[in-house]
Write a protein that holds these residues in place. Sequence first.
Motif, mmCIF file in Angstrom:
data_model
loop_
_atom_site.group_PDB
_atom_site.id
_atom_site.type_symbol
_atom_site.label_atom_id
_atom_site.label_comp_id
_atom_site.label_asym_id
_atom_site.label_seq_id
_atom_site.Cartn_x
_atom_site.Cartn_y
_atom_site.Cartn_z
ATOM 1 N N LYS A 54 -36.679 -20.281 1.952
ATOM 2 C CA LYS A 54 -37.810 -20.742 2.144
ATOM 3 C C LYS A 54 -38.952 -19.475 2.447
ATOM 4 N N ARG A 55 -39.966 -19.393 1.781
ATOM 5 C CA ARG A 55 -40.879 -18.322 2.244
ATOM 6 C C ARG A 55 -42.322 -18.669 2.390
ATOM 7 N N ILE A 56 -42.920 -17.983 3.247
ATOM 8 C CA ILE A 56 -44.378 -18.038 3.282
ATOM 9 C C ILE A 56 -44.869 -16.670 3.272
ATOM 10 N N SER A 57 -46.034 -16.561 2.763
ATOM 11 C CA SER A 57 -46.547 -15.186 2.267
ATOM 12 C C SER A 57 -48.034 -15.206 2.457
ATOM 13 N N PRO A 58 -48.777 -15.252 3.667
ATOM 14 C CA PRO A 58 -49.981 -14.987 3.595
ATOM 15 C C PRO A 58 -50.600 -13.785 3.478
ATOM 16 N N SER A 59 -52.127 -13.280 2.954
ATOM 17 C CA SER A 59 -52.638 -12.181 2.783
ATOM 18 C C SER A 59 -54.007 -12.035 2.803
ATOM 19 N N PHE B 169 -42.365 -14.062 5.214
ATOM 20 C CA PHE B 169 -41.240 -14.386 6.123
ATOM 21 C C PHE B 169 -40.333 -15.365 5.177
ATOM 22 N N VAL B 170 -38.953 -15.309 5.372
ATOM 23 C CA VAL B 170 -38.072 -15.635 4.679
ATOM 24 C C VAL B 170 -37.034 -16.313 5.512
ATOM 25 N N TRP B 171 -36.509 -17.633 5.312
ATOM 26 C CA TRP B 171 -35.601 -18.118 5.665
ATOM 27 C C TRP B 171 -34.623 -18.411 4.737
ATOM 28 N N ASP B 172 -33.381 -18.316 5.022
ATOM 29 C CA ASP B 172 -32.353 -18.600 3.930
ATOM 30 C C ASP B 172 -31.607 -19.980 4.406
#
Length: 746
Positions: A502-507, A530-533
């Motif tokens: 799972k990944r979230i990536s704000p910029s 941010f990454v969760w496996d």
Amino acid sequence: MKVIALLGILILFAEFSDATPPDRPSFTIKRSSGPIKLDGVLDEASWKDAEMIDHLIQQFPYDTSRARVRTEFRLAYDDRFLYVSAIAYDKVPGKYVMSSLRRDFRGPGLDGVSVILDPFQDVTNGFFFGVNPAGVQREGLIANGYIARNDMNLSWDNKWYSATKIYDGYWTAEFAIPYKTLRFKAGSTKWNVKLYRQDSKENERSVFPFTPRFFEIGNLNYSAEMIWSEPLKHPGANISIIPYVAGQASKDYEKGEPGKSELQGGGDAKIAVNSSLNLDLTVNPDFSQVEVDQQVTNLDRFEIFFPERRQFFLENADLFSSFGHMAARPFFSRRIGVARDTSTGLNVQNRILFGARLSGNVNKNWRIGLLNMQTGNVEESNIPSYNYTVATTQRRLGANSNVRAIFVNRQQFKVDSSETKLSGYNYNRVAGLDYNYSFLNNKWTGNLFFHKQITEKNPGKEFAHGYGLSYNTQQLNFNWFHQIIGSGYDPAVGFVPRNGYKRISPSMQYFIYPKSDVLISHGPTSDLAFVWDDRYGYTDHELKAGYSFVFQNNATLDFIARNSYTFLFKNFNATNTPNTPDSLKLPAFSEYNYSNAQIAFVSDPRKIINYEVGGTVGQYFNGTRIGVRTVLNYRFQPYGLFSVEFNYNKITLPKPYKSADIYLISPRFDLTLTKSVFFTTFFQYNSQFNNVNINSRFQWRFKPVSDLFIVYTDNYFYSTEQPNMQQNFTPKNRALVLKLTFWLNM
């Protein structure tokens, strides 16, 4: 169910909030009163009768005033062609800026005029045509409304005609674009059109109609409406046959095989089912003339994406290849013709035998795509013959949003000897749904997708879901992306470098526009991930904060500070060099938190000599990294370009782990003797793989879209650590190809 509910809400929002497209300026295009000769001399009566468009708005460096330099566009048509003319006035003495005489030039510091056509007014797809003062052509396909730079693909090649002429104080251009090159609906009375000029001497980009400078200049949402004086007729039968014949001599020194030579033939056909749908056919295609990929220093744990350049796959490519997210594509056309040797883990070529591809618009609201390809087997690598099928459809919603569906199938076939009939097995399938939305003149854009994989083994969690949101204004650009990729999601024909996370990536980027003769804008930037496996929990983050400057002379300067956290779930060689034993790799289940700083400067691209320089310094896993990248370009216009890229990374790790000095050196020589004769040679030395690569390509375009190619490739072993230097420059493989292609209109 949550994804489906969100999709329904967004579709309803699109229908009610953005159903009416923005007001567009309009003009009328008239039928030519006589023949138009393409010579750059605009003395025909048709040009005098045509409506003049000269109120271009500056888009760079500012977007709040009329263009400083006058440009006059006119358009006309007859039964076969759409004509465009331009008069580009010039207030600054000196030569125009042209990289070379090579087709499909691109860059911020060049001169030229261009037209963009959106025949279906869907504000999503279009055709791009442009010339520079020397008459060098460029053409491309536009997808996704040209929101981002990579939404225009200049690899597309087709027939059209142009001429230019340079006078004292101005230059002129004439285009003749055949209807048979375009896709449109017979009987249509309106198209969307955009016209723009790039003037390097004035340091100005100007466009009609107004387009905010924080968007790409070709953004289709900001276009004018061109009204035809008569409804367009069907262009008639439109069939093109493109045969080729090729001879090749090659030798694989690593396998110790004797040299071999072969002569082969095949070809493509383009058949217009109607004026808006095209059927592409191919038999025994050959792509030996396609330029090899430019190597990069790969310090990542995952596969790197390289774009598709093969002509057969390019038209309406977004219908097939832009589903999902750039790290979760259910279909990646470069998988076709390449298979993995399970005994070595290496990719090998398996020849495409034949294929068909139907794509285009049914009407203003519906687009469809259907592809079927068959590849041969490779006996020595135990790779079977595969059939590839892709079916897609797209429905427009509101002004320029759409919902799309895709089905991908790779299937192996064999003859079952017991039943003596053809049976299918070993399949990998993906079905998916995407929603791409754009509201309020591209102020809000985004994407929502859900894809499901279907295989014989069915390990579970064979899905991919993602959501993206972008907000763009003059002062603020904000993006949010998240992906949830199941651990069983591994599409055989897709591009998914990593699964089970799972990944979230704000910029964010904020722009400040000072009153300055030096700066255009500056401001802070941030990019977080941010990454969760699924199995190990929190495994990665990358936090970047920086500051960017854009200068009046097109130069840019960026500062970036980065902090990374990495949890390794398998042994990893931090230098990414092959054949490294596990004892020299960072161990699985170890974790690292490390930081570094970066700087990058790009000089004024209009200068004869221009350059890029950047550096990285700081921590790297449990060691340190010092990196330097420089690119030097020398333009001896208009005949060529010499460039050299130097990329050096010094990675120092504590013993017993492997440290390395990694070099990537890439000199390139591009010579354009005329607008139809090109010669390119480039060298690549990559110390990560102890390889020196040479690629030389000669191209003679003796008729429109008809070419003679001579291509030479060579790979050598070279290692700075090799104790026996006599082994350096030992050849690995070598090939020489002579290929002739010819475009025939039936």
